[in-house]
Motif scaffolding. Structure first.
Motif, PDB file in Angstrom:
ATOM      1  N   LEU A 200       0.851  -1.182   0.000  1.00 48.15           N
ATOM      2  CA  LEU A 200       0.000   0.000   0.000  1.00 48.15           C
ATOM      3  C   LEU A 200       0.889   1.235   0.000  1.00 48.15           C
ATOM      4  N   ASN A 201       1.187   1.758  -1.174  1.00 44.94           N
ATOM      5  CA  ASN A 201       1.991   2.968  -1.263  1.00 44.94           C
ATOM      6  C   ASN A 201       1.470   3.861  -2.376  1.00 44.94           C
ATOM      7  N   VAL A 202       2.008   5.066  -2.422  1.00 38.50           N
ATOM      8  CA  VAL A 202       1.523   6.079  -3.364  1.00 38.50           C
ATOM      9  C   VAL A 202       1.646   5.615  -4.806  1.00 38.50           C
ATOM     10  N   SER A 203       2.788   5.009  -5.141  1.00 36.94           N
ATOM     11  CA  SER A 203       3.030   4.586  -6.515  1.00 36.94           C
ATOM     12  C   SER A 203       1.983   3.577  -6.985  1.00 36.94           C
ATOM     13  N   ARG A 204       1.691   2.575  -6.159  1.00 38.09           N
ATOM     14  CA  ARG A 204       0.731   1.543  -6.557  1.00 38.09           C
ATOM     15  C   ARG A 204      -0.680   2.102  -6.652  1.00 38.09           C
ATOM     16  N   LEU A 205      -1.052   2.997  -5.734  1.00 41.93           N
ATOM     17  CA  LEU A 205      -2.378   3.598  -5.816  1.00 41.93           C
ATOM     18  C   LEU A 205      -2.514   4.456  -7.068  1.00 41.93           C
ATOM     19  N   ALA A 206      -1.453   5.164  -7.441  1.00 38.80           N
ATOM     20  CA  ALA A 206      -1.489   5.957  -8.669  1.00 38.80           C
ATOM     21  C   ALA A 206      -1.636   5.070  -9.897  1.00 38.80           C
ATOM     22  N   GLU A 207      -1.003   3.886  -9.865  1.00 34.49           N
ATOM     23  CA  GLU A 207      -1.128   2.951 -10.983  1.00 34.49           C
ATOM     24  C   GLU A 207      -2.564   2.430 -11.102  1.00 34.49           C
ATOM     25  N   VAL A 208      -3.204   2.195  -9.971  1.00 34.91           N
ATOM     26  CA  VAL A 208      -4.603   1.763 -10.005  1.00 34.91           C
ATOM     27  C   VAL A 208      -5.478   2.872 -10.594  1.00 34.91           C
ATOM     28  N   MET A 209      -5.186   4.123 -10.227  1.00 34.64           N
ATOM     29  CA  MET A 209      -5.923   5.246 -10.814  1.00 34.64           C
ATOM     30  C   MET A 209      -5.783   5.268 -12.333  1.00 34.64           C
ATOM     31  N   ASP A 210      -4.627   4.806 -12.823  1.00 32.92           N
ATOM     32  CA  ASP A 210      -4.382   4.770 -14.271  1.00 32.92           C
ATOM     33  C   ASP A 210      -5.080   3.604 -14.954  1.00 32.92           C
ATOM     34  N   GLY A 211      -5.741   2.727 -14.169  1.00 35.38           N
ATOM     35  CA  GLY A 211      -6.484   1.620 -14.758  1.00 35.38           C
ATOM     36  C   GLY A 211      -5.847   0.262 -14.574  1.00 35.38           C
ATOM     37  N   ARG A 212      -4.707   0.195 -13.885  1.00 38.85           N
ATOM     38  CA  ARG A 212      -4.044  -1.089 -13.697  1.00 38.85           C
ATOM     39  C   ARG A 212      -4.699  -1.861 -12.554  1.00 38.85           C
ATOM     40  N   ASP A 213      -4.920  -3.151 -12.743  1.00 43.43           N
ATOM     41  CA  ASP A 213      -5.490  -4.000 -11.695  1.00 43.43           C
ATOM     42  C   ASP A 213      -4.366  -4.603 -10.864  1.00 43.43           C
ATOM     43  N   LEU A 214      -4.304  -4.209  -9.607  1.00 44.49           N
ATOM     44  CA  LEU A 214      -3.267  -4.705  -8.714  1.00 44.49           C
ATOM     45  C   LEU A 214      -3.906  -5.399  -7.524  1.00 44.49           C
ATOM     46  N   HIS A 215      -3.230  -6.417  -7.020  1.00 44.99           N
ATOM     47  CA  HIS A 215      -3.697  -7.129  -5.828  1.00 44.99           C
ATOM     48  C   HIS A 215      -3.027  -6.541  -4.600  1.00 44.99           C
ATOM     49  N   PHE A 216      -3.808  -6.238  -3.583  1.00 43.43           N
ATOM     50  CA  PHE A 216      -3.286  -5.748  -2.316  1.00 43.43           C
ATOM     51  C   PHE A 216      -3.418  -6.868  -1.289  1.00 43.43           C
ATOM     52  N   ARG A 217      -2.290  -7.471  -0.970  1.00 46.30           N
ATOM     53  CA  ARG A 217      -2.331  -8.680  -0.139  1.00 46.30           C
ATOM     54  C   ARG A 217      -2.784  -8.407   1.291  1.00 46.30           C
ATOM     55  N   HIS A 218      -2.728  -7.142   1.727  1.00 45.51           N
ATOM     56  CA  HIS A 218      -3.158  -6.821   3.087  1.00 45.51           C
ATOM     57  C   HIS A 218      -4.654  -6.518   3.172  1.00 45.51           C
ATOM     58  N   LEU A 219      -5.347  -6.625   2.049  1.00 40.09           N
ATOM     59  CA  LEU A 219      -6.779  -6.371   2.025  1.00 40.09           C
ATOM     60  C   LEU A 219      -7.535  -7.607   1.579  1.00 40.09           C
ATOM     61  N   ARG A 220      -8.764  -7.770   2.094  1.00 38.73           N
ATOM     62  CA  ARG A 220      -9.622  -8.832   1.604  1.00 38.73           C
ATOM     63  C   ARG A 220     -10.059  -8.503   0.179  1.00 38.73           C
ATOM     64  N   LEU A 221     -10.564  -9.493  -0.533  1.00 37.16           N
ATOM     65  CA  LEU A 221     -10.930  -9.311  -1.930  1.00 37.16           C
ATOM     66  C   LEU A 221     -11.936  -8.172  -2.100  1.00 37.16           C
ATOM     67  N   GLU A 222     -12.987  -8.169  -1.261  1.00 39.71           N
ATOM     68  CA  GLU A 222     -14.011  -7.131  -1.412  1.00 39.71           C
ATOM     69  C   GLU A 222     -13.451  -5.739  -1.087  1.00 39.71           C
ATOM     70  N   GLU A 223     -12.499  -5.681  -0.135  1.00 35.46           N
ATOM     71  CA  GLU A 223     -11.865  -4.406   0.184  1.00 35.46           C
ATOM     72  C   GLU A 223     -11.002  -3.928  -0.979  1.00 35.46           C
ATOM     73  N   SER A 224     -10.275  -4.850  -1.597  1.00 37.86           N
ATOM     74  CA  SER A 224      -9.427  -4.499  -2.730  1.00 37.86           C
ATOM     75  C   SER A 224     -10.270  -3.999  -3.908  1.00 37.86           C
ATOM     76  N   VAL A 225     -11.400  -4.658  -4.147  1.00 33.40           N
ATOM     77  CA  VAL A 225     -12.292  -4.235  -5.234  1.00 33.40           C
ATOM     78  C   VAL A 225     -12.828  -2.829  -4.964  1.00 33.40           C
ATOM     79  N   HIS A 226     -13.241  -2.578  -3.716  1.00 30.28           N
ATOM     80  CA  HIS A 226     -13.769  -1.253  -3.370  1.00 30.28           C
ATOM     81  C   HIS A 226     -12.677  -0.185  -3.476  1.00 30.28           C
ATOM     82  N   LEU A 227     -11.444  -0.536  -3.111  1.00 32.77           N
ATOM     83  CA  LEU A 227     -10.336   0.409  -3.238  1.00 32.77           C
ATOM     84  C   LEU A 227     -10.121   0.766  -4.712  1.00 32.77           C
TER      85      LEU A 227
END
Length: 468
Positions: A200-227
């Motif tokens: 969970l860092n700025v770079s990865r969140l910015a990549e998700v904003m750009d449309g990239r699908d990333l898995h966040f291992r510290h979040l449950r699946l539904e939390e990752s989808v909502h993020l």
């Protein structure tokens, strides 16, 4: 960290820390010794004539509303009082009563033409609009994606309204309007674990904003989808605000949510602050860790060549934060006293004004209802030789401290009013929450009440003189 320099896509600019800049500046300007305010050009007189543009009814309404807000019991139980008042009076009569009292005092209007009328009156006084959509999710609530998508449409509409109202308009946004408070709490807890830095860092969140699908291992699946969906909502809003030229000021909330909110805000900055200060972050001086966090964030942002906008506030959740700390047994995050908060606010004003002088990429909105803080800010600007269009702004809530806002606007300073708007049913709960969070400010408006009474007495004496 904002982003590892090796992974940044923006130009690398070596930039010293904020503290280094202040040490390099004239020490007399950074430390503001006694008497420096006297050496600077006198600040505007907040006593003279600010309320002469108000009608008699506006003066009386303000006195009535401020008197009501001075009773803690009434403020703490405002939600219940308004609920039963609505049941007893009926919705139509209740809404009419609100529009001539509390709603009329603090809200810009219900329709776009009404908001335009309010902003036009402010423009004639030299005051700019900062529109605020009264939507947010409280911790513990569970909202559907449809609710957040509806809020996105409302926020996009707010951008349109802001742009129609003024070329200088800004917009306030609470992240919890577009991203669940429960998820913000989960992310904030995860960030306290150093092992999440690569997840969970700025770079990865910015990549998700750009449309990239990333898995966040510290979040449950539904939390990752909502993020993922939340980050894309935020990007959609930021892109639209950029297209319309409306800066977004991201509000701070409770400390249980703030680490996640700050992370998301810095991801937005990384994507949208490379050529302009579109995204602004809010820092609350009543928290002990604010100085360290702010100085770290601004140094990192500038080292990456980003623009950095700061909205500096004292903060509104002091009592609630202490209750939560006591309830859950963690250290109290709040300053030990109100005086400590004042000192923190002034120290950061000093350093931020110095930064504005040193680097045009830094912008400051000093959001305060404290007349002493406003005078201090103006004296610091004068001492550093900063003009009134230097990228430093003052801000107050609509309906509060008009003697400050109107005087600054008349003197040519950049000053904003925070303008909530919408129908009574949607805005009143927002106003109740803001009143409960800002009780210290509401109890401290004796000076404004004195100035209101003084203006009414002046008019009465003038009228008697004319009749005599």
């Amino acid at each position: 960290m904002l982003l590892s320099p090796a992974r940044s896509r923006c130009h690398q600019l070596p930039f010293p820390t904020v503290r280094t800049l202040c040490r390099k500046a004239d020490s007399s300007l950074c430390t503001a010794p006694p008497g420096s305010a006297r050496r600077a050009k006198a600040s505007p007189d907040f006593d003279t004539g600010a309320y002469r543009v108000k009608s008699n009814w506006e003066l009386l309404r303000a006195l009535l509303v401020f008197r009501m807000c001075s009773f803690p019991w009434l403020v703490n139980n405002a939600g219940k009082v308004m609920h039963w008042s609505c049941r007893l009076l009926g919705r139509r009569l209740f809404e009419q009563l609100m529009k001539v009292t509390v709603y009329g005092q603090f809200v810009a209007g219900e329709t776009v033409p009404e908001v335009q009328g309010c902003t036009e009156a402010l423009r004639r006084a030299g005051v700019r609009p900062m529109l605020a959509v009264p939507i947010e999710e409280d911790a513990g609530e569970d909202r559907s994606e449809c609710w957040f998508e509806g809020n996105l449409r409302t926020a996009l509409s707010c951008v349109d309204t802001a742009r129609v109202c003024s070329p200088h308009a800004m917009m306030q946004l609470k992240v919890t309007a577009l991203m669940g408070a429960r998820l913000c709490t989960t992310v904030s807890r995860s960030l306290s674990d150093l092992s999440t830095a690569e997840d969970l860092n700025v770079s990865r969140l910015a990549e998700v904003m750009d449309g990239r699908d990333l898995h966040f291992r510290h979040l449950r699946l539904e939390e990752s989808v909502h993020l993922h969906t939340s980050l894309r909502r935020l990007r959609t809003l930021a892109e639209y605000a950029q297209e319309k030229g409306v800066p977004l000021l991201i509000d701070a909330e409770l400390t249980s949510l703030n680490p996640a909110i700050s992370l998301v805000t810095k991801a937005l900055m990384l994507r949208f602050n490379q050529s302009e200060p579109l995204i602004w972050n809010t820092y609350q001086c009543y928290l002990q860790d604010t100085e360290r966090q702010l100085l770290t964030d601004v140094s990192q942002a500038l080292s990456l060549g980003l623009w950095f906008g700061v909205k500096l506030v004292r903060g509104a959740y002091m009592d609630r934060e202490r209750e939560l700390a006591l309830k859950f047994g963690y250290p109290d995050p709040v300053q030990k006293s109100w005086d400590d908060t004042d000192q923190s606010y002034r120290r950061l004003l000093d350093q931020l004004v110095t930064l504005v002088k040193q680097n045009p990429r830094v912008g400051l909105v000093a959001a305060t209802h404290n007349e002493g803080s406003v005078r201090y800010l103006l004296n610091r600007m004068e001492a550093l030789g900063l003009g009134r269009d230097c990228g430093i702004h003052s801000a107050q809530l609509l309906g509060m401290c008009d003697h400050i806002s109107l005087t600054l606007g008349r003197a040519g300073y950049s000053v904003y009013k925070s303008l909530p708007y919408g129908d009574v049913s949607s805005v009143i709960p927002y106003l109740v929450r803001r009143a409960q969070e800002n009780q210290s400010a509401l109890r401290g408006i004796r000076r404004e009440r004195e100035l209101l009474r003084r203006e009414l007495n002046r008019r009465l004496l003038l009228r008697r003189g004319l009749h005599d």
